[in-house]
Design a protein around this motif. Structure first.
Motif, PDB file in Angstrom:
ATOM      1  N   ARG A   1     -39.955  21.826  42.060  1.00  0.00           N
ATOM      2  CA  ARG A   1     -39.234  20.554  42.010  1.00  0.00           C
ATOM      3  C   ARG A   1     -39.681  19.493  43.020  1.00  0.00           C
ATOM      4  O   ARG A   1     -38.850  18.764  43.570  1.00  0.00           O
ATOM      5  CB  ARG A   1     -37.725  20.785  42.166  1.00  0.00           C
TER       6      ARG A   1
ATOM      7  N   PRO B   1     -31.267  17.588  28.906  1.00  0.00           N
ATOM      8  CA  PRO B   1     -31.576  18.759  29.733  1.00  0.00           C
ATOM      9  C   PRO B   1     -32.481  19.747  28.991  1.00  0.00           C
ATOM     10  O   PRO B   1     -32.219  20.114  27.850  1.00  0.00           O
ATOM     11  CB  PRO B   1     -30.193  19.361  30.011  1.00  0.00           C
TER      12      PRO B   1
ATOM     13  N   ALA C   1     -38.236  23.934  31.895  1.00  0.00           N
ATOM     14  CA  ALA C   1     -38.193  23.208  33.164  1.00  0.00           C
ATOM     15  C   ALA C   1     -38.982  23.942  34.240  1.00  0.00           C
ATOM     16  O   ALA C   1     -39.719  23.325  35.021  1.00  0.00           O
ATOM     17  CB  ALA C   1     -36.750  23.002  33.609  1.00  0.00           C
ATOM     18  N   ARG C   2     -38.872  25.259  34.267  1.00  0.00           N
ATOM     19  CA  ARG C   2     -39.626  26.035  35.261  1.00  0.00           C
ATOM     20  C   ARG C   2     -41.122  25.969  34.991  1.00  0.00           C
ATOM     21  O   ARG C   2     -41.933  26.006  35.917  1.00  0.00           O
ATOM     22  CB  ARG C   2     -39.161  27.498  35.258  1.00  0.00           C
TER      23      ARG C   2
ATOM     24  N   SER D   1     -34.485  23.459  28.604  1.00  0.00           N
ATOM     25  CA  SER D   1     -34.127  24.852  28.886  1.00  0.00           C
ATOM     26  C   SER D   1     -34.675  25.246  30.253  1.00  0.00           C
ATOM     27  O   SER D   1     -35.647  24.662  30.746  1.00  0.00           O
ATOM     28  CB  SER D   1     -34.704  25.772  27.817  1.00  0.00           C
ATOM     29  N   ASP D   2     -34.058  26.238  30.870  1.00  0.00           N
ATOM     30  CA  ASP D   2     -34.533  26.687  32.186  1.00  0.00           C
ATOM     31  C   ASP D   2     -35.998  27.109  32.120  1.00  0.00           C
ATOM     32  O   ASP D   2     -36.777  26.821  33.038  1.00  0.00           O
ATOM     33  CB  ASP D   2     -33.675  27.856  32.683  1.00  0.00           C
ATOM     34  N   ALA D   3     -36.376  27.771  31.023  1.00  0.00           N
ATOM     35  CA  ALA D   3     -37.762  28.256  30.906  1.00  0.00           C
ATOM     36  C   ALA D   3     -38.745  27.094  30.848  1.00  0.00           C
ATOM     37  O   ALA D   3     -39.782  27.110  31.523  1.00  0.00           O
ATOM     38  CB  ALA D   3     -37.894  29.137  29.671  1.00  0.00           C
TER      39      ALA D   3
ATOM     40  N   GLN E   1     -31.675  17.704  38.877  1.00  0.00           N
ATOM     41  CA  GLN E   1     -30.931  18.947  39.068  1.00  0.00           C
ATOM     42  C   GLN E   1     -30.288  19.465  37.785  1.00  0.00           C
ATOM     43  O   GLN E   1     -29.731  20.557  37.771  1.00  0.00           O
ATOM     44  CB  GLN E   1     -29.870  18.746  40.155  1.00  0.00           C
ATOM     45  N   HIS E   2     -30.364  18.670  36.718  1.00  0.00           N
ATOM     46  CA  HIS E   2     -29.796  19.093  35.436  1.00  0.00           C
ATOM     47  C   HIS E   2     -30.892  19.408  34.418  1.00  0.00           C
ATOM     48  O   HIS E   2     -30.618  19.490  33.216  1.00  0.00           O
ATOM     49  CB  HIS E   2     -28.863  18.006  34.907  1.00  0.00           C
ATOM     50  N   ASN E   3     -32.127  19.584  34.907  1.00  0.00           N
ATOM     51  CA  ASN E   3     -33.283  19.910  34.074  1.00  0.00           C
ATOM     52  C   ASN E   3     -33.728  18.768  33.156  1.00  0.00           C
ATOM     53  O   ASN E   3     -34.446  19.001  32.177  1.00  0.00           O
ATOM     54  CB  ASN E   3     -33.035  21.166  33.225  1.00  0.00           C
TER      55      ASN E   3
END
Length: 428
Positions: A278, A265, A271-272, A267-269, A295-297
């Protein structure tokens, strides 16, 4: 006796929902329809037969989803390999139109089925991008988009700036976005489809390969390691694992390995910064690369790899290098899984449906669009099995035509992959 082989070492095997019980068949059975192959095609057909009160029994050599159904990229992509205008040219206006309507509707069909049966498989419908990184491919994609728009489909052609915003990379100069596309967890979906089929009344047996198939009076006789099945009708749905159960069938497809590497997975940053909205994406190149963020990056990168089984992301290191080329912020990311499975490619790149004998139906050759196409084909095949030749389906029913020089396919595939990578690097 057969031994159930372990699943390929995929991210999916580590994260899927629990399987439903599919015990080996150990007593003789007489059924209306026997289905050989427990992937999406076989399971969806069994489900749609059972919904209509038809007794269906699935024979799977390993477990539902063991093959490409549980090990693919997880994309639900609309359409067929060929453009709409080409489909109509190949099959005529009437059948061609039905094929187009059917194939481009497969993703809505699949996601509707998932909702109807509450299948827990991380399904999303965030769109499919077919992207180009050279001018020739961009022109071809824009042409496809125009044909789809002319037919009222929810697609649009995106330029370089729009793609940079959607993908976080400068690589692409044009793409077609089809909002009906999406993604899911392939193994969870296969297991959920098996559960739905069983709940509707179908029987599904793992560790039960079909060893032989022959006419026995008015029925067909299928021998398995522990029991014999007599069936009024038979569907063969073995795709990339087709063997010699039916004469010459194996030589009508080329089994090709498609490989995937997956990260831990992100990090959110990060992945964004890669795929903020998506969608799934597949490239229009000589050798297709496809990817998505789940959905888990986790980033899942897919493409051609060795024509043998793999067990590590190091076996497809080029996919990891390519990901870092697209998104330099991935340098140092942990790649945790690498796996593959066999797809069935046909010479004309169309799915093939055959009826080589009375009460025998065959469906194979998804050509890399198997998730949604196989699911929707289940309803079509069920209609044909119930209604016979009078029941028209929205795909052509053709004769079995072995591929010439089929014995040389491994060399041909390897050569094509190498040549395609060179051409993609040169941009031609």
């Amino acid at each position: 006796m057969t031994t159930r082989l372990p699943l390929p070492p995929s991210l999916y095997a580590d994260t899927a929902v629990a399987p439903v019980a599919t015990p080996p068949l150990d007593v003789d059975k007489t059924v209306s329809v026997a289905i050989v192959g427990g992937g999406y095609t076989g399971l969806s057909t069994a489900l749609h037969l059972a919904e209509q009160g038809v007794e269906a029994l699935v024979l799977e050599a390993q477990e539902p989803g063991w093959g490409a159904s549980g090990n693919n990229g997880g994309h639900t992509n609309p359409g067929l390999k060929h453009d709409p205008d080409q489909i109509e040219a190949d099959f005529g206006a009437e059948l061609g139109r039905r094929m187009i309507d059917f194939s481009y509707g497969t993703t809505n069909f699949t996601h509707d089925l998932i909702r109807r049966y509450q299948i827990a498989c991380e399904a999303r419908q965030n769109g499919t991008l077919r992207a180009a990184y050279n001018e020739a491919s961009a022109a071809a994609i824009e042409k496809t988009a125009q044909q789809c728009i002319r037919r009222g489909m929810p697609v649009q052609y995106l330029n370089r700036e729009q793609l940079r915003e959607m993908t976080g990379t400068e690589r692409y100069i044009g793409a077609m976005l089809d909002t009906r596309g999406g993604d899911l967890h392939p193994l969870s979906y296969a297991r959920g489809l098996a559960r739905a089929a069983i709940s509707a009344g179908a029987k599904v047996h793992g560790e039960t390969p079909a060893l032989s198939l022959r006419r026995d009076g008015a029925r067909w006789r299928i021998e398995t390691p522990r029991a014999v099945v007599h069936a009024d009708k038979v569907l063969l749905a073995t795709n990339g694992f087709t063997d010699d159960l039916w004469p010459a069938l194996r030589r009508t497809i080329v089994p090709v390995f498609s490989s995937i590497a997956a990260t831990a997975p992100l990090s959110d940053a990060v992945a964004r910064s890669i795929m903020p909205t998506r969608p799934v994406l597949y490239e229009s190149g000589h050798i297709t690369v496809y990817y998505r963020i789940d959905q888990h990056n986790c980033l899942l990168m897919g493409g051609r790899g060795p024509m043998r089984w793999i067990k590590s992301p190091n076996d497809v290191a080029y996919l990891m290098r390519y990901a870092e080329r697209l998104w330099p912020q991935l340098k140092g990311a942990a790649w945790t899984h690498g796996w593959n499975s066999r797809l069935a490619i046909t010479k004309d790149h169309y799915p093939h449906v055959h009826e080589p004998a009375e009460n025998i139906l065959i469906s194979l050759g998804c050509n890399g669009r198997g998730v949604a196409l196989s699911t929707a084909m289940g309803a079509q095949l069920a209609r044909r099995l119930i209604g016979g030749a009078r029941a028209e389906i929205d795909m052509p029913v053709t004769g079995i035509k072995p591929i010439p020089m089929h014995a040389f396919w491994p060399l041909g595939v390897t050569t094509a992959v190498i040549a395609g990578r060179v051409r993609d690097r040169l941009g031609v």
